[in-house]
Scaffold this active site. Structure first.
Site, PDB file in Angstrom:
ATOM      1  N   SER A   1     -10.793  -1.240   3.624  1.00 36.38           N
ATOM      2  CA  SER A   1     -10.073  -1.503   4.884  1.00 36.38           C
ATOM      3  C   SER A   1      -9.600  -0.196   5.499  1.00 36.38           C
ATOM      4  O   SER A   1      -8.987   0.631   4.818  1.00 36.38           O
ATOM      5  CB  SER A   1      -8.846  -2.372   4.624  1.00 36.38           C
ATOM      6  OG  SER A   1      -9.262  -3.624   4.153  1.00 36.38           O
TER       7      SER A   1
ATOM      8  N   GLU B   1      -5.078   3.096   6.740  1.00 35.22           N
ATOM      9  CA  GLU B   1      -4.848   3.044   5.290  1.00 35.22           C
ATOM     10  C   GLU B   1      -5.575   4.245   4.652  1.00 35.22           C
ATOM     11  O   GLU B   1      -5.152   4.793   3.654  1.00 35.22           O
ATOM     12  CB  GLU B   1      -5.423   1.717   4.758  1.00 35.22           C
ATOM     13  CG  GLU B   1      -5.115   1.448   3.309  1.00 35.22           C
ATOM     14  CD  GLU B   1      -5.500   0.025   2.905  1.00 35.22           C
ATOM     15  OE1 GLU B   1      -5.176  -0.939   3.629  1.00 35.22           O
ATOM     16  OE2 GLU B   1      -6.130  -0.118   1.850  1.00 35.22           O
TER      17      GLU B   1
ATOM     18  N   ARG C   1       0.834  -1.217   0.000  1.00 44.66           N
ATOM     19  CA  ARG C   1       0.000   0.000   0.000  1.00 44.66           C
ATOM     20  C   ARG C   1       0.867   1.265   0.000  1.00 44.66           C
ATOM     21  O   ARG C   1       0.527   2.265   0.627  1.00 44.66           O
ATOM     22  CB  ARG C   1      -0.969   0.045   1.182  1.00 44.66           C
ATOM     23  CG  ARG C   1      -1.934  -1.093   1.253  1.00 44.66           C
ATOM     24  CD  ARG C   1      -2.956  -1.106   0.107  1.00 44.66           C
ATOM     25  NE  ARG C   1      -3.713  -2.330   0.199  1.00 44.66           N
ATOM     26  CZ  ARG C   1      -3.306  -3.502  -0.346  1.00 44.66           C
ATOM     27  NH1 ARG C   1      -2.208  -3.555  -1.079  1.00 44.66           N
ATOM     28  NH2 ARG C   1      -4.021  -4.591  -0.216  1.00 44.66           N
TER      29      ARG C   1
END
Ligand code: FAD
Length: 308
Positions: A230, A300, A179
Site C-alpha cells: 500500500s 506509507e 503503522r
C-alpha cells in the site's frame, strides 16, 4: 574527491572486519520496487559489535548511515546514496520457539516466521503470511493487515540505542500505533531482537487461515509486479484506495509507474520505471485526491535520498 574518500572508508571498514562490504551496490537489487541508484558502501553486518564499530566510524567521519530491511517499504531515489547502507538481513536470522514464546532477530523474514510458527500450532502471525519484510522493518512500521498488527503479539523489543547500548523495551515503551512505532522518531535506534507471545491453536486452523489470506492477496493485489504494498495510509475518513478510485486514477501511468489496475492503493513498476516515475506518480495521486476531496493522503512508503 568523493570517490577517493569512499575508497578510504572502504579500506578502513575492511580492516575493521565488520562483515561483507560491497562498493557501488545498486539499490534496485535490495528493494521490492526494483529501483534505486547505487550505494557507495553497502555492508552485510556480521554481528552487534561490528554494527557498533560501523556506527562509531560513521560518527567520526560524518558519514550518512541507513539501516535497510528487505526494502519492501522503501523508495530510494535514482541518484547515488553517498553514505553507508547497513543490512542485518544475512547475519541476524536466528529465532527460537519455546512454548508459546518466540524470539526472532531483526533479519528473520516475517513470512518465514509465520509459516514456521503455524507448523507448531502457534497462532498470531497469520496476518504476516504475505508481508515480504523482515522483523526489524516490521517493528519499525508496525506492519499489519486484516485488523491485526505486529504490536498485538509483541512482548519486548531489544534495540541498540544512540549510546550503542543494547536495551530491552516493553511493548508500551515502543508507542505502537497504526503503522507507527517510536522508531520512526528515534532514528538512531536499531532493532536487534523481538520477543513475541503467541496463542496455541490447531495447526490445521492456522494453516487454513494463512491459505485464505494468501488467496485473498493473490486475487486482490498485483503480487506479480514490483511494488511496495500500500502506498498511502488509510485516512480516518475512509480507505485510501477508494479515494484514488473515485478520483478516476486506477490504471493512471507516469513513465513506467502505474496505479495498479488491480488495486488502486498499489503503485507498480511496469518493468521500466525509474524511482522518479514512481515518486512523481505518488505525489500526483496525492495532489488530485486533495483537490477533489480535500483529503491529504499520507504516504506509507518511506522516501530515502531525495533531498539534494
Ligand atoms: C507485495 C507487498 C505487500 C505488502 N503488504 C503489506 C501489508 O499487508 N501490511 C503492511 O504493513 N505492509 C505491507 N507491505 C509493506 C512492507 O512489507 C512492510 O512495511 C514491512 O514491514 C517492511 O519491512 P522491510 O524489512 O522490507 O523494511 P524496509 O522497507 O527495508 O525498511 C522500512 C523502514 O524500517 C527501517 N528498518 C528496517 N530494519 C530495521 C531495524 N532492524 N532497526 C530499525 N529500523 C529498521 C528502515 O530503516 C526503514 O526506515 C507490503 C509490501 C509489499 C511489497
Amino acid at each position: 574527491m568523493n570517490k577517493l574518500k569512499f575508497e578510504k572508508y572502504y579500506e578502513d571498514l575492511k580492516a575493521l572486519d565488520v562483515g561483507d562490504i560491497l562498493q557501488d551496490e545498486p539499490l534496485y537489487k535490495h528493494t521490492t520496487y526494483k529501483v534505486g541508484g547505487p550505494a557507495k558502501i553497502f555492508i552485510k553486518v556480521k554481528d552487534i559489535q561490528a554494527l557498533r564499530n560501523i556506527i562509531k566510524y560513521c560518527r567520526k567521519h560524518r558519514i550518512r548511515l541507513f539501516v535497510i530491511g528487505r526494502g519492501s517499504n522503501l523508495l530510494f531515489s535514482d541518484k547515488s546514496f553517498d553514505g553507508i547502507i547497513v543490512s542485518l538481513n544475512d547475519y541476524f536470522k536466528q529465532y527460537t520457539i519455546n512454548g508459546n514464546v518466540v524470539k526472532a532477530q531483526c533479519g528473520v523474514s516475517m513470512i518465514k516466521l509465520a509459516y514456521e510458527c503455524a507448523k507448531v500450532g502457534l497462532s498470531g502471525f497469520e496476518f504476516m503470511g504475505g508481508i515480504p519484510g523482515n522483523i526489524g522493518g516490521g517493528v519499525y512500521m508496525n506492519a499489519g493487515a486484516y485488523k491485526s498488527q505486529l504490536s498485538h503479539v509483541i512482548k519486548k523489543v531489544t534495540i541498540l540505542n544512540e549510546h550503542l547500548e543494547t536495551v530491552t523495551l516493553t511493548k508500551e515503551q515502543m508507542h505502537f500505533g497504526y503503522r507507527y512505532s517510536i522508531l520512526q522518531d528515534q532514528k538512531k535506534w536499531i532493532v536487534l531482537e523481538v520477543e513475541f507471545e503467541l496463542e496455541t491453536k490447531d495447526v490445521s486452523e492456522i494453516t487454513a487461515l494463512l491459505d485464505k489470506r494468501k488467496e485473498r492477496r493473490m486475487s486482490s493485489q498485483p503480487w506479480n509486479f514490483p511494488c511496495a504494498g500500500s502506498v498511502f495510509r488509510n485516512p480516518v475518513e475512509g480507505s485510501a484506495w477508494k479515494y484514488i478510485d473515485d478520483a478516476g486514477l486506477r490504471g493512471y501511468e507516469i513513465g513506467g509507474a502505474q496505479v495498479s489496475p488491480k488495486h488502486s492503493n498499489f503503485i507498480v513498476n511496469n518493468g521500466y520505471a525509474s524511482a522518479k516515475d514512481i515518486h512523481d506518480l505518488i505525489f500526483y495521486v496525492q495532489q488530485i485526491v486533495q483537490e477533489q476531496f480535500g483529503i491529504t493522503l499520507k504516504p506509507e512508503v518511506c522516501f530515502i535520498n531525495w533531498q539534494d
